[in-house]
Each structure stands twice: as structure tokens, then as C-alpha cells.
Design a protein around this motif. Structure first.
Motif, PDB file in Angstrom:
ATOM      1  N   GLN A  33      39.396 -16.894  76.620  1.00 33.23           N
ATOM      2  CA  GLN A  33      40.369 -16.076  77.362  1.00 33.23           C
ATOM      3  C   GLN A  33      40.030 -14.582  77.361  1.00 33.23           C
ATOM      4  OE1 GLN A  33      44.533 -18.589  77.329  1.00 33.23           O
ATOM      5  NE2 GLN A  33      44.099 -17.384  75.515  1.00 33.23           N
ATOM      6  N   PRO A  34      39.655 -13.991  76.226  1.00 32.31           N
ATOM      7  CA  PRO A  34      39.364 -12.545  76.248  1.00 32.31           C
ATOM      8  C   PRO A  34      38.221 -12.180  77.194  1.00 32.31           C
ATOM      9  CG  PRO A  34      39.722 -13.306  74.001  1.00 32.31           C
ATOM     10  CD  PRO A  34      39.638 -14.530  74.848  1.00 32.31           C
ATOM     11  N   ASN A  35      37.160 -12.980  77.225  1.00 32.30           N
ATOM     12  CA  ASN A  35      36.052 -12.680  78.120  1.00 32.30           C
ATOM     13  C   ASN A  35      36.425 -12.926  79.578  1.00 32.30           C
ATOM     14  OD1 ASN A  35      34.330 -11.843  76.097  1.00 32.30           O
ATOM     15  ND2 ASN A  35      33.366 -13.849  75.837  1.00 32.30           N
ATOM     16  N   VAL A  36      37.239 -13.935  79.827  1.00 31.86           N
ATOM     17  CA  VAL A  36      37.699 -14.186  81.195  1.00 31.86           C
ATOM     18  C   VAL A  36      38.546 -13.010  81.679  1.00 31.86           C
ATOM     19  CG1 VAL A  36      39.211 -15.621  82.617  1.00 31.86           C
ATOM     20  CG2 VAL A  36      37.579 -16.693  81.066  1.00 31.86           C
TER      21      VAL A  36
ATOM     22  N   TYR B  14      37.820  -1.609  77.300  1.00 26.88           N
ATOM     23  CA  TYR B  14      38.311  -2.957  76.977  1.00 26.88           C
ATOM     24  C   TYR B  14      37.511  -3.564  75.832  1.00 26.88           C
ATOM     25  CZ  TYR B  14      39.622  -7.889  77.485  1.00 26.88           C
ATOM     26  OH  TYR B  14      40.060  -9.165  77.246  1.00 26.88           O
ATOM     27  N   LYS B  15      36.203  -3.293  75.823  1.00 32.64           N
ATOM     28  CA  LYS B  15      35.310  -3.933  74.866  1.00 32.64           C
ATOM     29  C   LYS B  15      35.614  -3.531  73.423  1.00 32.64           C
ATOM     30  CE  LYS B  15      31.557  -4.071  78.276  1.00 32.64           C
ATOM     31  NZ  LYS B  15      30.182  -3.591  78.594  1.00 32.64           N
ATOM     32  N   THR B  16      36.185  -2.377  73.244  1.00 31.20           N
ATOM     33  CA  THR B  16      36.557  -1.945  71.889  1.00 31.20           C
ATOM     34  C   THR B  16      38.052  -2.093  71.640  1.00 31.20           C
ATOM     35  OG1 THR B  16      36.692   0.346  72.696  1.00 31.20           O
ATOM     36  CG2 THR B  16      34.631  -0.351  71.649  1.00 31.20           C
ATOM     37  N   ARG B  17      38.849  -1.917  72.682  1.00 32.33           N
ATOM     38  CA  ARG B  17      40.301  -1.963  72.499  1.00 32.33           C
ATOM     39  C   ARG B  17      40.771  -3.373  72.141  1.00 32.33           C
ATOM     40  NH1 ARG B  17      44.627   1.704  74.750  1.00 32.33           N
ATOM     41  NH2 ARG B  17      46.605   0.619  74.376  1.00 32.33           N
ATOM     42  N   PHE B  18      40.239  -4.395  72.842  1.00 32.26           N
ATOM     43  CA  PHE B  18      40.695  -5.752  72.549  1.00 32.26           C
ATOM     44  C   PHE B  18      40.400  -6.165  71.111  1.00 32.26           C
ATOM     45  CE2 PHE B  18      39.360 -10.146  71.947  1.00 32.26           C
ATOM     46  CZ  PHE B  18      40.615 -10.748  71.993  1.00 32.26           C
ATOM     47  N   PRO B  19      39.142  -6.065  70.631  1.00 31.83           N
ATOM     48  CA  PRO B  19      38.905  -6.516  69.249  1.00 31.83           C
ATOM     49  C   PRO B  19      39.681  -5.705  68.225  1.00 31.83           C
ATOM     50  CG  PRO B  19      36.934  -5.495  70.167  1.00 31.83           C
ATOM     51  CD  PRO B  19      37.888  -5.682  71.292  1.00 31.83           C
ATOM     52  N   ALA B  20      39.859  -4.409  68.473  1.00 35.46           N
ATOM     53  CA  ALA B  20      40.640  -3.597  67.533  1.00 35.46           C
ATOM     54  C   ALA B  20      42.096  -4.042  67.519  1.00 35.46           C
ATOM     55  CB  ALA B  20      40.536  -2.119  67.907  1.00 35.46           C
ATOM     56  N   ALA B  21      42.637  -4.317  68.707  1.00 36.91           N
ATOM     57  CA  ALA B  21      44.035  -4.754  68.795  1.00 36.91           C
ATOM     58  C   ALA B  21      44.216  -6.125  68.152  1.00 36.91           C
ATOM     59  CB  ALA B  21      44.481  -4.792  70.254  1.00 36.91           C
ATOM     60  N   LEU B  22      43.251  -7.016  68.339  1.00 39.26           N
ATOM     61  CA  LEU B  22      43.357  -8.346  67.749  1.00 39.26           C
ATOM     62  C   LEU B  22      43.247  -8.274  66.228  1.00 39.26           C
ATOM     63  CD1 LEU B  22      43.634 -11.382  68.074  1.00 39.26           C
ATOM     64  CD2 LEU B  22      41.147 -11.518  68.354  1.00 39.26           C
ATOM     65  N   THR B  23      42.323  -7.466  65.718  1.00 38.38           N
ATOM     66  CA  THR B  23      42.195  -7.315  64.270  1.00 38.38           C
ATOM     67  C   THR B  23      43.478  -6.765  63.663  1.00 38.38           C
ATOM     68  OG1 THR B  23      39.794  -7.015  64.394  1.00 38.38           O
ATOM     69  CG2 THR B  23      40.895  -6.180  62.426  1.00 38.38           C
ATOM     70  N   GLN B  24      44.083  -5.802  64.353  1.00 38.32           N
ATOM     71  CA  GLN B  24      45.331  -5.224  63.848  1.00 38.32           C
ATOM     72  C   GLN B  24      46.440  -6.266  63.822  1.00 38.32           C
ATOM     73  OE1 GLN B  24      48.419  -4.382  65.632  1.00 38.32           O
ATOM     74  NE2 GLN B  24      49.229  -3.720  63.640  1.00 38.32           N
ATOM     75  N   ARG B  25      46.550  -7.052  64.874  1.00 36.38           N
ATOM     76  CA  ARG B  25      47.620  -8.050  64.942  1.00 36.38           C
ATOM     77  C   ARG B  25      47.390  -9.195  63.953  1.00 36.38           C
ATOM     78  NH1 ARG B  25      51.473  -7.497  68.428  1.00 36.38           N
ATOM     79  NH2 ARG B  25      51.282  -5.839  69.990  1.00 36.38           N
ATOM     80  N   MET B  26      46.174  -9.647  63.843  1.00 33.54           N
ATOM     81  CA  MET B  26      45.892 -10.708  62.880  1.00 33.54           C
ATOM     82  C   MET B  26      46.067 -10.178  61.459  1.00 33.54           C
ATOM     83  SD  MET B  26      45.413 -13.338  64.730  1.00 33.54           S
ATOM     84  CE  MET B  26      44.927 -14.452  63.417  1.00 33.54           C
ATOM     85  N   GLY B  27      45.694  -8.928  61.240  1.00 34.97           N
ATOM     86  CA  GLY B  27      45.912  -8.328  59.933  1.00 34.97           C
ATOM     87  C   GLY B  27      47.383  -8.263  59.580  1.00 34.97           C
ATOM     88  N   ALA B  28      48.214  -7.896  60.562  1.00 38.18           N
ATOM     89  CA  ALA B  28      49.658  -7.850  60.318  1.00 38.18           C
ATOM     90  C   ALA B  28      50.187  -9.236  59.970  1.00 38.18           C
ATOM     91  CB  ALA B  28      50.378  -7.287  61.539  1.00 38.18           C
TER      92      ALA B  28
END
Length: 496
Positions: free
Chosen positions: A301-304, A333-347
């Protein structure tokens, strides 16, 4: 009929403050037409909290004339029904002109929640229906109604659903089903495909008019930031889309049909068809039975989403100075998505900040979950309890307990390194981001089966539970339980 008889009303008058900014864009953007009436309409479910948030009286919407109106069988005073035209890529292939084949935009309301467009889905044929009948079936309307509100309850940007009405009118899909209309609500239903349509057809004036409307109405900062405002628009849409995809992935949500015509320029979850919340974790899970190539599998989904943004960038190129502007606007997008996902999974794991090694800690857990097909939602909810001493229930989810124990030791070490770490407070914070209840396929299926027999109580019960998915409430244990074995046999396709 004598003089004392009362004639049926010509239209439902709710004294609503309609306006029609999309219609003001001009006839190239839509076809104006009335909905096709449904015979013998009845109320399936009303989202009373949303009605109140929109400034509407729920009791009034339950009355017979309102049910008729929200089934398309009685005009609504001040509404101006129209079907919009757009194009798009479907399963990665250019499909050409598409459009609202069964949806009608009634107009826009100024509400206490801000400007909101109101749209019927399932209201009959339009010029864009192609070979379709323009109808939605009860099954798909209930799924959209419940899931859009489930996403709202989870805090994920989404279109919403106000009311579902039904009718005995038969609709042929794989079998004969009954017709339904769901009334959808959103600040805007504009999609990537709207821009693709005008760009692909060389309609530069209309493309600019649409982009200017979206900027002025929803992204005014794009003009204030300097530079090319249309490149700034693409950058802003990319940022919202990156955040949305991080939220989807963090709750295990599979959209199922991420065509460009199903992507919102406001970063909303839109068009609930063959969606699914993951049960047993499988990164390659495909929720759409029609997706034979697995294009829209969970882990893709993220790459799509980026691919779809690239298509939007191509559509906006006529408004930019050069191709590099579009590429630069997509790059964050290439940096924002992984950073946002890491933050949410970390939470979800109780991490109060992001540190080196967190991404690896998260990834190792996901690999363990995938190896043992661990239930996504239950795992994260049980981790909350594990922090307060209930370790066995979460260990029981894994076949490879020693591997999980080793990971859990590193997780606890990471948590204890946080200043002022308190296990109870951290567990409470984790429960605020790890839902107890999501709309699993089997829960929707049970509600649908009962509704098809005329019992709508389970739809209302699920709606209430999904509005507060993080809370522990009595009488909802069955909604938070493991899925039954038969749930694995549910197949969801693009048919609706």
C-alpha cells in the motif's frame, strides 16, 4: 380528493443552508440529474452523533419523508444533485473516463463541523455508470457505513456516513441482493482522478480551475508559501497521503482497491469496497478477491500510494514550470511516510520518542508476528496488559516463545530507558492508540446477515462500539475476540 385532503410534499424541506461551490466550477465538471427513486424505502441505520454534529435533528431524519428523501425517492429542498466526471488508473492501467457511476453530490452545507459535502451512493444510473446499474446493495452499504465510522473512531481521516436506507428492489450481483443507499459526508469528494481527467483530455483551463478551487478551499497556504502554488499543492497532498498511509499500516487496515480514482486530494480514506482489518498478521495479505496479482496487498500500500501521487504529479505538470518541480514535490513522501509509521508504531509500543534502533525493534516484532500468524489487533492490545504484569496472554500468541521473550526483554529495556518511565502510565497511553475493537470482516458479515433478514440491531450495536474502539466496555467482549474459523472463508471483491 376533496379540499381537505393534504397533498404529498413535493420536496423534503429541512431548511438546510445549501451551497454549490463544486457546481459553480462549470458544466464540464459534472452532469446534473436527479436520483432514481427506490420503491418502499425503509431506514436501516442512522448515525445520530454525526447528524447532530452536522446540525441536523436525528428524530426528523427518522421520519418517513426523510427516509424517502435519503433513498432518492423525494427531492430535498435546496439540493442540486449531480454526478462528477473523472478518470483514473485502475489496477495500474489507464482506464480513461470514469466518473460517479452511482453517486450523486447533493451540495455542500455549512455545519458546526465546517463545510461538508453530502453525497448519495447507490442512487441510480448516471452518464458515467458504463455497464453498471448505478445501485449499491445492502451488504456493501452496511460495510461502508460501519467502516467509515470505525475509521473516524480510530482517529483516521475518512469520509463519513450519515444514514443507510434500504429497499426490496432486487439488484443482481453474484446473486440477487436488495438495493440500498448510503449518504456519505466529507469536506470534499475530489479525487486524484478528477485532475487526471482534465489533464489527459488537454483541458488546461478546467485543470487550472479545479486546482485553484482546491487550493483556495482547502490548501490556502500553497499560495502563501511562495513558488509555484500547484507544486506546493502536490507537496501538501503528498504529505497528507503519507500520514494517512502510516495510519492505515499502524492499525492493520487494507484498503483493497487503491486506484487513482479512489484517492482523495484531502488525504481521506475514501471508497470502502473490499477493505479488511488484518486478523492473523501476514504482510502480503490480499483482502480483495478481485486483486489476482496482489497489487494492493497490505505491504504494498505505501508504494502504491506513491505511485498514485506520481500520477497526480503528471496530471498537474501543465500547471508547473517543469517536471523537476513535480519530482521535488513528491520527494518528501519518501521520508515522511517511514518517519510517520515509525512514530505511530513506536507509540503502540509505548515509546515516548524516537531513538536509534526503534525501527529495528519494531521490524523484529513484525517479523515474529508474521512467522507465527499472530492476530494484529489482539497482540498490541495484550502488550498493554503485559506492561502491568499480565505477560502470559501475550506470550501465548506465539509459537516461538523464546524468540518473543528475547524481543520483549529488549522492549522493556528500551522503555525503562525513558526518563520517568512508569509502567501503568505507559500502558494507559498504549491503550489510547491500540484499539480493542476493529471492524473485522466476520463482525460486518454477522450484521449484514441479520440486516438481510430485517434485523438492524447489530448494525446499530457495532456502530456504537466502533465509535469508541479504545474503550473497555461491558457487553462487547465478543467484538474484541479472535475471529471464528469460518471468517477465513469470507471473500470480499469489487462487486457492490
Amino acid at each position: 380528493m376533496n379540499d381537505t385532503d393534504t397533498a404529498a410534499p413535493a420536496a423534503l424541506d429541512l431548511a438546510l443552508p445549501w451551497r454549490h461551490r463544486f457546481a459553480d466550477l462549470g458544466p464540464a465538471f459534472f452532469t446534473e440529474l436527479p436520483p432514481t427513486p427506490l420503491p418502499e424505502p425503509h431506514l436501516v441505520s442512522l448515525n445520530a452523533p454525526l447528524a447532530q454534529a452536522l446540525g441536523l435533528d436525528p428524530a426528523r431524519l427518522r421520519q418517513d419523508d426523510a427516509v424517502r428523501a435519503f433513498s432518492g425517492s423525494l427531492p430535498i429542498e435546496g439540493a442540486r444533485p449531480l454526478a462528477t466526471v473523472y478518470s483514473g488508473h485502475q489496477f495500474g492501467v489507464w482506464a480513461g473516463q470514469l466518473g460517479d457511476g452511482r453517486a450523486l453530490l447533493l451540495g455542500e452545507l455549512d455545519t458546526p463541523a465546517g463545510p461538508m459535502e453530502i453525497q448519495f451512493k447507490g442512487a441510480g444510473r448516471t452518464p458515467y455508470s458504463r455497464m453498471g446499474d448505478g445501485r449499491a446493495v445492502l451488504r456493501s452499504s452496511i460495510r461502508e457505513y460501519l467502516c467509515s465510522e470505525a475509521m473516524h473512531g480510530l482517529g483516521i481521516p475518512t469520509t463519513r456516513a450519515l444514514i443507510v436506507t434500504g429497499s426490496p428492489q432486487p439488484v443482481i450481483r453474484e446473486t440477487v441482493e436488495s438495493a440500498s443507499v448510503v449518504t456519505r459526508v466529507a469536506p470534499s469528494f475530489i479525487r486524484f482522478g478528477h485532475f487526471e481527467h482534465f489533464s489527459a483530455n488537454g483541458l488546461a483551463d478546467e485543470l487550472r480551475r479545479l486546482a485553484d478551487f482546491v487550493i483556495d478551499a482547502f490548501y490556502p497556504g500553497c499560495r502563501e508559501a511562495g513558488g509555484n502554488p500547484y507544486a506546493r499543492l502536490l507537496e501538501a497532498v503528498s504529505a497528507r497521503t503519507a500520514d494517512l498511509l502510516a495510519q492505515w499500516q499502524a492499525v492493520g487496515f487494507c484498503h483493497g482497491v487503491m486506484n487513482t480514482d479512489n484517492m482523495s486530494v484531502l488525504g481521506l480514506t475514501i471508497d470502502y469496497g473490499p477493505f479488511q482489518f488484518l486478523d492473523a498478521f501476514n504482510p502480503a495479505h490480499i483482502c480483495n478477491h478481485s486483486d489476482h496479482g496482489g497489487r494492493y496487498a497490505y505491504h504494498r500500500q505505501p508504494n502504491v500510494a506513491y505511485w498514485n501521487l506520481f500520477c497526480l504529479g503528471q496530471a498537474l505538470l501543465p500547471l508547473m514550470d517543469d517536471q523537476q518541480q513535480a519530482l521535488d514535490a513528491l520527494e518528501p513522501y519518501k521520508t515522511r511516510f517511514p518517519a510517520a509509521l515509525t512514530q505511530r508504531m513506536g507509540a503502540k509500543l509505548g515509546l515516548a520518542d524516537t531513538r536509534e534502533g526503534d525501527a529495528a525493534l519494531i521490524e523484529e516484532l513484525m517479523q515474529l508476528m508474521a512467522k507465527d500468524a499472530v492476530d494484529f489487533t489482539i497482540l498490541f492490545r495484550r502488550l498493554c496488559d503485559a506492561l502491568e504484569g499480565a505477560a502470559e496472554p501475550v506470550r501465548d500468541l506465539f509459537l516461538q516463545r523464546e524468540s518473543f521473550d528475547a524481543w520483549a526483554a529488549r522492549w522493556r529495556e528500551r522503555l525503562q530507558a525513558q526518563p520517568g518511565f512508569d509502567a501503568a502510565a505507559t500502558a494507559a497511553a498504549m491503550r489510547r492508540v491500540n484499539p480493542r475493537i476493529v471492524l473485522r470482516n466476520h463482525l460486518a458479515q454477522i450484521a449484514i446477515q441479520r440486516a438481510e433478514q430485517g434485523d438492524f440491531g447489530e448494525v446499530d450495536r457495532l456502530l456504537k462500539a466502533l465509535s469508541a474502539p479504545y474503550d473497555e466496555r461491558k457487553g462487547e467482549d465478543d467484538l474484541a475476540a479472535f475471529p471464528p474459523d469460518w471468517a477465513q472463508q469470507i471473500e470480499i471483491s469489487c462487486s457492490s
